[in-house]
Design an enzyme around this catalytic site. Structure first.
Site, PDB file in Angstrom:
ATOM      1  N   ARG A  98       0.676  -1.117  -0.325  1.00 60.59           N
ATOM      2  CA  ARG A  98      -0.391   0.083  -0.037  1.00 60.59           C
ATOM      3  C   ARG A  98       0.265   1.252  -0.065  1.00 60.59           C
ATOM      4  O   ARG A  98       1.925   1.224   0.942  1.00 60.59           O
ATOM      5  CB  ARG A  98      -0.425   0.273   1.111  1.00 60.59           C
ATOM      6  CG  ARG A  98      -2.382  -0.664   1.493  1.00 60.59           C
ATOM      7  CD  ARG A  98      -2.393  -0.922   3.349  1.00 60.59           C
ATOM      8  NE  ARG A  98      -3.478  -2.160   2.870  1.00 60.59           N
ATOM      9  CZ  ARG A  98      -4.134  -2.244   2.411  1.00 60.59           C
ATOM     10  NH1 ARG A  98      -5.689  -0.924   2.282  1.00 60.59           N
ATOM     11  NH2 ARG A  98      -5.200  -3.416   3.014  1.00 60.59           N
ATOM     12  N   GLY A 107      -7.455   7.864  -2.570  1.00 51.98           N
ATOM     13  CA  GLY A 107      -7.022   7.370  -3.983  1.00 51.98           C
ATOM     14  C   GLY A 107      -6.309   8.076  -4.801  1.00 51.98           C
ATOM     15  O   GLY A 107      -6.059   7.364  -6.314  1.00 51.98           O
ATOM     16  N   MET A 109      -2.932   7.649  -5.239  1.00 46.96           N
ATOM     17  CA  MET A 109      -1.868   6.351  -5.623  1.00 46.96           C
ATOM     18  C   MET A 109      -1.766   4.654  -6.180  1.00 46.96           C
ATOM     19  O   MET A 109      -3.514   4.569  -5.301  1.00 46.96           O
ATOM     20  CB  MET A 109      -0.832   6.664  -4.659  1.00 46.96           C
ATOM     21  CG  MET A 109       0.578   8.108  -4.847  1.00 46.96           C
ATOM     22  SD  MET A 109       1.526   8.046  -3.773  1.00 46.96           S
ATOM     23  CE  MET A 109       0.859   8.742  -2.784  1.00 46.96           C
ATOM     24  N   ARG A 352      -5.881   7.967  11.294  1.00 45.53           N
ATOM     25  CA  ARG A 352      -4.672   9.383  11.374  1.00 45.53           C
ATOM     26  C   ARG A 352      -6.340  10.163  11.637  1.00 45.53           C
ATOM     27  O   ARG A 352      -7.807   9.771  12.013  1.00 45.53           O
ATOM     28  CB  ARG A 352      -4.776   9.135   9.810  1.00 45.53           C
ATOM     29  CG  ARG A 352      -6.271   9.401   9.107  1.00 45.53           C
ATOM     30  CD  ARG A 352      -5.839   9.728   7.163  1.00 45.53           C
ATOM     31  NE  ARG A 352      -7.421   9.575   7.012  1.00 45.53           N
ATOM     32  CZ  ARG A 352      -7.643   8.826   5.153  1.00 45.53           C
ATOM     33  NH1 ARG A 352      -6.276   8.941   4.387  1.00 45.53           N
ATOM     34  NH2 ARG A 352      -8.714   9.248   5.136  1.00 45.53           N
ATOM     35  N   HIS A 468     -11.424  44.323 -11.703  1.00 44.29           N
ATOM     36  CA  HIS A 468     -12.397  44.861 -10.802  1.00 44.29           C
ATOM     37  C   HIS A 468     -13.259  44.286  -9.948  1.00 44.29           C
ATOM     38  O   HIS A 468     -13.452  44.712  -9.212  1.00 44.29           O
ATOM     39  CB  HIS A 468     -13.378  45.802 -11.494  1.00 44.29           C
ATOM     40  CG  HIS A 468     -13.676  46.836 -11.056  1.00 44.29           C
ATOM     41  ND1 HIS A 468     -15.115  47.232 -10.867  1.00 44.29           N
ATOM     42  CD2 HIS A 468     -13.613  48.185 -10.482  1.00 44.29           C
ATOM     43  CE1 HIS A 468     -15.657  47.890 -10.171  1.00 44.29           C
ATOM     44  NE2 HIS A 468     -14.694  48.837 -10.251  1.00 44.29           N
ATOM     45  N   ARG A 646      -6.492  58.084   1.716  1.00 40.54           N
ATOM     46  CA  ARG A 646      -5.142  58.071   0.652  1.00 40.54           C
ATOM     47  C   ARG A 646      -5.687  58.839   0.060  1.00 40.54           C
ATOM     48  O   ARG A 646      -6.654  59.187  -0.599  1.00 40.54           O
ATOM     49  CB  ARG A 646      -4.888  56.476   0.515  1.00 40.54           C
ATOM     50  CG  ARG A 646      -3.910  56.955  -1.081  1.00 40.54           C
ATOM     51  CD  ARG A 646      -3.936  55.546  -1.855  1.00 40.54           C
ATOM     52  NE  ARG A 646      -4.963  55.463  -2.590  1.00 40.54           N
ATOM     53  CZ  ARG A 646      -5.596  54.128  -3.169  1.00 40.54           C
ATOM     54  NH1 ARG A 646      -4.477  52.987  -2.445  1.00 40.54           N
ATOM     55  NH2 ARG A 646      -6.316  54.132  -3.813  1.00 40.54           N
ATOM     56  N   SER A 795       2.446  52.482   4.473  1.00 40.02           N
ATOM     57  CA  SER A 795       1.645  51.547   4.303  1.00 40.02           C
ATOM     58  C   SER A 795       1.864  50.816   3.017  1.00 40.02           C
ATOM     59  O   SER A 795       1.893  51.538   2.064  1.00 40.02           O
ATOM     60  CB  SER A 795       0.101  51.993   4.359  1.00 40.02           C
ATOM     61  OG  SER A 795      -0.868  51.041   3.922  1.00 40.02           O
ATOM     62  N   GLY A 797       1.776  49.154  -0.202  1.00 48.94           N
ATOM     63  CA  GLY A 797       0.632  48.165  -1.385  1.00 48.94           C
ATOM     64  C   GLY A 797       0.889  47.025  -1.885  1.00 48.94           C
ATOM     65  O   GLY A 797       1.704  47.546  -3.176  1.00 48.94           O
ATOM     66  N   CYS A 863      -1.860  47.295   3.190  1.00 47.83           N
ATOM     67  CA  CYS A 863      -3.100  47.309   2.684  1.00 47.83           C
ATOM     68  C   CYS A 863      -3.635  47.195   1.679  1.00 47.83           C
ATOM     69  O   CYS A 863      -4.804  47.107   1.188  1.00 47.83           O
ATOM     70  CB  CYS A 863      -4.268  48.805   2.695  1.00 47.83           C
ATOM     71  SG  CYS A 863      -3.273  50.179   1.391  1.00 47.83           S
ATOM     72  N   TYR A 883       0.245  46.599  11.680  1.00 54.62           N
ATOM     73  CA  TYR A 883      -1.094  45.849  11.628  1.00 54.62           C
ATOM     74  C   TYR A 883      -1.025  45.433   9.911  1.00 54.62           C
ATOM     75  O   TYR A 883      -0.085  46.273   9.298  1.00 54.62           O
ATOM     76  CB  TYR A 883      -1.756  47.115  11.656  1.00 54.62           C
ATOM     77  CG  TYR A 883      -1.671  48.676  11.011  1.00 54.62           C
ATOM     78  CD1 TYR A 883      -2.529  48.195   9.563  1.00 54.62           C
ATOM     79  CD2 TYR A 883      -1.931  49.174  11.012  1.00 54.62           C
ATOM     80  CE1 TYR A 883      -2.573  49.910   8.619  1.00 54.62           C
ATOM     81  CE2 TYR A 883      -1.013  50.713   9.928  1.00 54.62           C
ATOM     82  CZ  TYR A 883      -1.380  50.738   9.001  1.00 54.62           C
ATOM     83  OH  TYR A 883      -1.518  51.697   8.005  1.00 54.62           O
TER      84      TYR A 883
HETATM   85  C1  PEP Z   1      -1.659  48.685  -3.543  1.00 49.69           C
HETATM   86  O1  PEP Z   1      -1.432  49.020  -4.599  1.00 49.69           O
HETATM   87  O2  PEP Z   1      -1.608  47.907  -2.813  1.00 49.69           O
HETATM   88  C2  PEP Z   1      -3.540  49.131  -2.927  1.00 49.69           C
HETATM   89  C3  PEP Z   1      -3.406  49.143  -1.811  1.00 49.69           C
HETATM   90  O3  PEP Z   1      -3.869  50.636  -4.380  1.00 49.69           O
HETATM   91  P1  PEP Z   1      -4.549  50.119  -4.842  1.00 49.69           P
HETATM   92  O4  PEP Z   1      -5.572  48.605  -4.570  1.00 49.69           O
HETATM   93  O5  PEP Z   1      -6.019  51.023  -4.939  1.00 49.69           O
HETATM   94  O6  PEP Z   1      -3.953  50.509  -6.561  1.00 49.69           O
HETATM   95 MG    MG Z   2      -1.604  50.751  -5.557  1.00 48.08          MG
END
Ligand code: PEP
Ligand code: MG
Length: 911
Positions: A98, A107, A109, A352, A468, A646, A795, A797, A863, A883
């Site tokens: 086995r 399942g 192998m 297991r 988007h 922003r 921050s 991005g 962010c 954060y």
């Molecule tokens: C990013 O670029 O990570 C950001 C937070 O800005 P946006 O998504 O608005 O371009």
């Molecule tokens: Mg950005």
């Protein structure tokens, strides 16, 4: 069993030599068989060939030196222990071969049972089976032996020699047909003898050789086939899907056969120590009398609930219950078990730590704490953010037969049913009538925002996980399926076609944002109790709901543990309020460009295209009070907590009328002889501003430096809103963030102007406004030491940092070629979804270190979309950010993962 005497590298372990922590070397099955064996549980004796042997075989195409000898001596030891020899004509030892990798790959192998049977030993087996039963060599024993032999030829042929499985199935069907039955059990010993002959012919035809009669050759070939099954196509696909590394290899377990098909006092079953669906305590399982494990899997006969075993064989049942309790106590977790009863004797074939649903994971972790088996840190470790996220979305009740008509990308999880609409306006109209609608588009753009807000779900035929539609829907916690390319959307005709069917506006569809599946008609939807709890409408102390209570308890512990704060990305008061209920400790990103859509769009257009100074100033003056009101609302909702606003960062094309459309309109109007002077001027302006690569164009700080007064207006609105909030008794903590900075000089220029305005507006109100920047251009990360001189916070991005770090267009690449990169293993997951630690992550690390070196106490956050991704949260914890900020619905996930990050890094970091 015999200790290894050779000096070779050790490739074979007796069950008595292994334990449950050796999964990497012995695979999950082998490690756990060893563990059970060492606990004194009834495990059929055997040994495990290591994953290292498999790796060596796969690398060189031959067994590593020493392996054959080690198998030989372990086999001899096994034979001594059992008092039988493999394939002995009188009384054969039979073994199963086995697979068993570090991570369970159910399942995927191969397994070969009954190794050791041949033309002679089948007779010996029949005699023994008959004798053991205390009967004369009965027809039943003969039947059993020949059935075992035909199973060996079938499995061996298919697995080891690639004989097409259907050939054997076909021969079996013919034998049943000749007998006038549909049931295997009606075939007697003579029929099965005939079938063995037929199988041997099939084997010879396909392989050009006789079925091997040498037991040791059978064993060696079966072991080799299991090694090779690691690279079988389905196993490769499964690993990719589950993100299991490709180079681990499988172990091979050689185990003494025990038989569940020796009569009514034999059988086989599976069991769970708790319900893997709900987590409820109790005994869950199925039992099938007079059968082998493969019959259960094949569904040849119906199983009975495990509880019925109590009537059939009380002593085995009681023993099994005792073993299950012992295993739970030992593993301190839900275990799943496979067992066989051979003539009243219970054997454990596998255990297991069992797979479970997301709900069961939380419930069981909570129960185990109550039972004193684990502590809360361990409970936190046992659940994860992906499970929590699953529990936060409404689900389809798919108990009826619903067939999907298309499958796209599960872009934002959840389940939604509603009337199909093709325009934002129609979505708003129908929603106002109280209807649930699904907005269907080829792809969405910022103009669809109102429709997206009004809709229950969004379905697009184009775009990936960072399209988007996907990003906005996730932000809203709204169900979205993107890139369902089997759907042909025709917006002007208000219909789409899929799988030969036409769906018109007004028809109902259902979309599952977790699986990406699209259904025609309405599939019933259930709301999430966990969201109701986060929203505050279910009180965990006063309801009888094990899941909600467990979530509450574990979340409370995570909050106590975590070092990272969790903020939210929110642009409206409503989002801010919801995120706060979900535990957000501030806003990490308020995208102000979203405040310039709808009615205000025209003002922005005027602002961007203005040639005369008066025009621009008029537009700015009109925007100022609107912006101030926006910020007042957000500061009110986030009273006392920091809010990072922003400054505007639009890709320009999203704010200007589409060039082609405008050109066509002007041409048509000219043709008709209409006065188009105004439109012509607009067209010329749009042409002037047109960009080939808007994402790399006049965006962010660049726009702020080019359009006089734009940033100034926003800074003023923020400062005035904060002061007004303070005057009304609130506490606003604004942090103004400059987007797309690549050089400190850009930031210094904005800062100089902003500081003047702030000083003028704030006066002695006590309001404090910080100014910082996004780090989202690679150059900013690499010059973070300089930039920190002008920034009170950074921050990250990570959306743009990933876009620019990899040179991947955020809008295009996921649909275009990521599937191929994932297939090739160039990445295991999209770098837009989970942070690329080595590349983009390195930029984050450099910027964090150099920024803090230049300015100790520099506040650091993230962010981008990665702020709510479980694995990325652990990375940001390691890097030492202050954060993470993510969409409201992911706030609880980030809280949980931030707590887990502390526990998993071995820290007892408490805030
Ligand atoms: C990013 O670029 O990570 C950001 C937070 O800005 P946006 O998504 O608005 O371009
Ligand atoms: Mg950005």
């Amino acid at each position: 069993m015999a200790a290894q005497e050779t000096v070779d590298h050790k490739y074979v372990y007796d069950f008595s030599e292994g334990n449950k922590d050796l999964k990497e070397l012995l695979g999950g099955k082998g490690a756990n068989l060893a563990e059970m064996s060492n606990l004194g549980l009834p495990v059929p004796p055997g040994f495990t060939i290591t994953t290292e042997a498999c790796q060596a075989y796969l690398a060189t195409g031959r067994e590593p030196d020493g392996l054959a000898g080690q198998i030989e001596s372990h086999l001899e030891a096994l034979e001594r222990a059992m008092g039988k020899r493999l394939g002995d004509p009188q009384d054969p030892l039979l073994v199963s071969v086995r697979s068993g990798a570090k991570f369970s790959m159910p399942g995927m192998m191969e397994t070969v049972l009954n190794v050791g049977l041949n033309d002679q030993s089948v007779e010996g087996l029949a005699r023994q089976a008959g004798g053991l039963a205390g009967q004369a060599a009965s027809g039943g024993a003969d039947r059993f032996a020949w059935d075992s032999y035909r199973r060996l030829i079938q499995m061996f042929g298919k697995t080891v020699c690639e004989v097409p499985g259907e050939e054997f199935e076909h021969a079996l069907d013919e034998a049943k047909h000749a007998k006038g039955t549909h049931n295997d059990l009606d075939l007697d010993a003579d029929d099965l003898r005939g079938l063995v002959d037929a199988y041997k012919k099939i084997f010879l035809e396909h392989t050009g050789r006789e079925f091997p009669q040498q037991p040791r050759e059978q064993l060696d070939l079966a072991i080799r086939a299991v090694f090779e099954s690691w690279n079988a196509e389905r196993a490769v696909l499964y690993r990719r899907q589950e993100r299991i590394p490709a180079d681990l290899g499988t172990a091979v377990n050689v185990v003494t056969m025990v038989f569940g098909n020796l009569g009514p006092d034999s059988g086989t079953g599976v069991a769970f120590t708790r319900d893997p669906g709900s987590g409820a305590q109790g005994i869950y399982g199925d039992y099938l009398a007079n059968a082998q494990g493969e019959d259960v899997v094949a569904g040849i006969r119906n199983t009975v609930p495990l509880q019925e075993l109590e009537q059939l064989d009380k002593s085995s049942y009681d023993e099994l219950l005792g073993i299950m309790a012992r295993l739970e106590e030992h593993y301190k977790d839900l275990c799943d078990i496979e067992f066989t009863i051979e003539r009243g004797k219970l054997w454990m074939l596998q255990t297991r730590v069992g797979k479970r649903t997301a709900a069961a994971a939380f419930v069981i972790a909570g129960q185990l704490v109550d039972e004193g088996l684990i502590d809360l840190d361990e409970a936190l470790h046992r659940v994860n953010g992906a499970q929590l996220a699953q529990l936060m979305f409404p689900r389809f009740q798919l108990d009826h037969e619903f067939q999907p008509v298309a499958k796209g990308i599960g872009a934002s999880p959840g389940a939604a049913s509603g009337t199909v609409v093709f325009t934002s306006a129609r979505a708003v109209e129908l929603a106002a009538e109280g209807k649930s609608v699904i907005l269907v588009r080829r792809e969405t753009n910022p103009d669809d925002l109102n429709g997206m807000i009004a809709a229950q779900g969004i379905l697009t035929s184009r775009g990936g996980k960072t399209s988007h539609a996907a990003v906005v829907a996730r932000g809203m916690g709204k169900t979205c399926v993107s890139g369902a390319d089997e759907i042909e959307v025709n917006v002007p005709a208000k219909r789409f076609t899929v799988a030969g069917q036409t769906v018109n506006e007004g028809d109902v569809v259902s979309i599952d944002g977790t699986t990406g599946k699209v259904y025609l008609g309405e599939v019933p939807v259930m709301p999430s109790e966990v969201v109701q709890y986060f929203e505050g409408s279910l009180d965990p102390e006063h309801i009888d709901n094990a899941l909600v209570r467990a979530v509450h308890r574990i979340m409370t512990h995570a909050d106590g543990k975590r070092r990272l704060a969790v903020r939210t990305n929110a642009d409206t008061g409503a989002d801010a309020a919801r995120a706060r209920r979900f535990g957000a400790e501030g806003i990490g990103l308020c995208r102000t460009e979203h405040m310039f859509l709808g009615d205000r769009r025209e003002l922005v257009e005027r602002l961007i295209l203005a040639r005369a100074p008066g025009e621009r100033e008029a537009a700015l003056a009109a925007l100022l009070p609107l912006q101030r009101a926006d910020f007042e609302e957000i500061f009110r909702e986030m009273d006392g907590l920091p809010v990072t606003v922003r400054l505007i960062d639009p890709p320009l094309h999203e704010f200007l009328p589409p060039l082609e459309q405008l050109a066509v309109n002007v041409a048509v109007a000219q043709e008709r002889g209409e006065d188009v002077a105004k439109e012509e001027a607009l067209l010329a302006a749009v042409r002037r501003m047109h960009e080939e690569n808007p994402m790399l164009g006049l965006r962010g700080v660049r726009l702020g430096l080019v359009i006089p007064g734009l940033f100034a207006m926003q800074v003023r609105a923020i400062a005035e809103a904060a002061v007004s909030c303070a005057r009304n008794g609130g506490v606003a903590k604004p942090e103004i963030m400059v987007p797309l900075v690549g050089a400190v000089q850009e930031l210094e220029t904005v800062r100089a102007e902003a500081e003047k305005i702030i000083a003028e507006v704030v006066g002695d109100s006590g309001v404090e406004v910080l100014i910082g920047t996004m780090i989202e251009v690679p150059r900013a990360a690499l010059t973070a030491g300089q930039i920190a001189e002008a920034a009170e916070f950074f921050s990250f991005g990570t959306n743009d940092l990933t876009q620019m770090g990899w040179g991947f267009s955020r809008d295009d690449v996921e649909g275009a070629f990521f599937w191929r990169y994932l297939e090739l293993g160039i990445f295991g997951i999209s770098p837009f979804e989970s942070i690329d630690r080595d590349g983009v992550g390195r930029l984050v690390r450099i910027a964090a270190e150099e920024g803090r070196a230049a300015r100790p106490g520099l506040k650091l956050g993230i962010c981008g979309e990665h702020g709510g991704d479980p694995d990325s949260v652990h990375f940001f914890h390691e890097v030492g950010l202050d954060y993470v900020s993510c969409s409201p619905f992911r706030v609880p996930v980030a809280r949980l993962e931030a707590g887990r990050a502390v526990v998993e890094s071995g820290g007892s970091d408490s805030r």
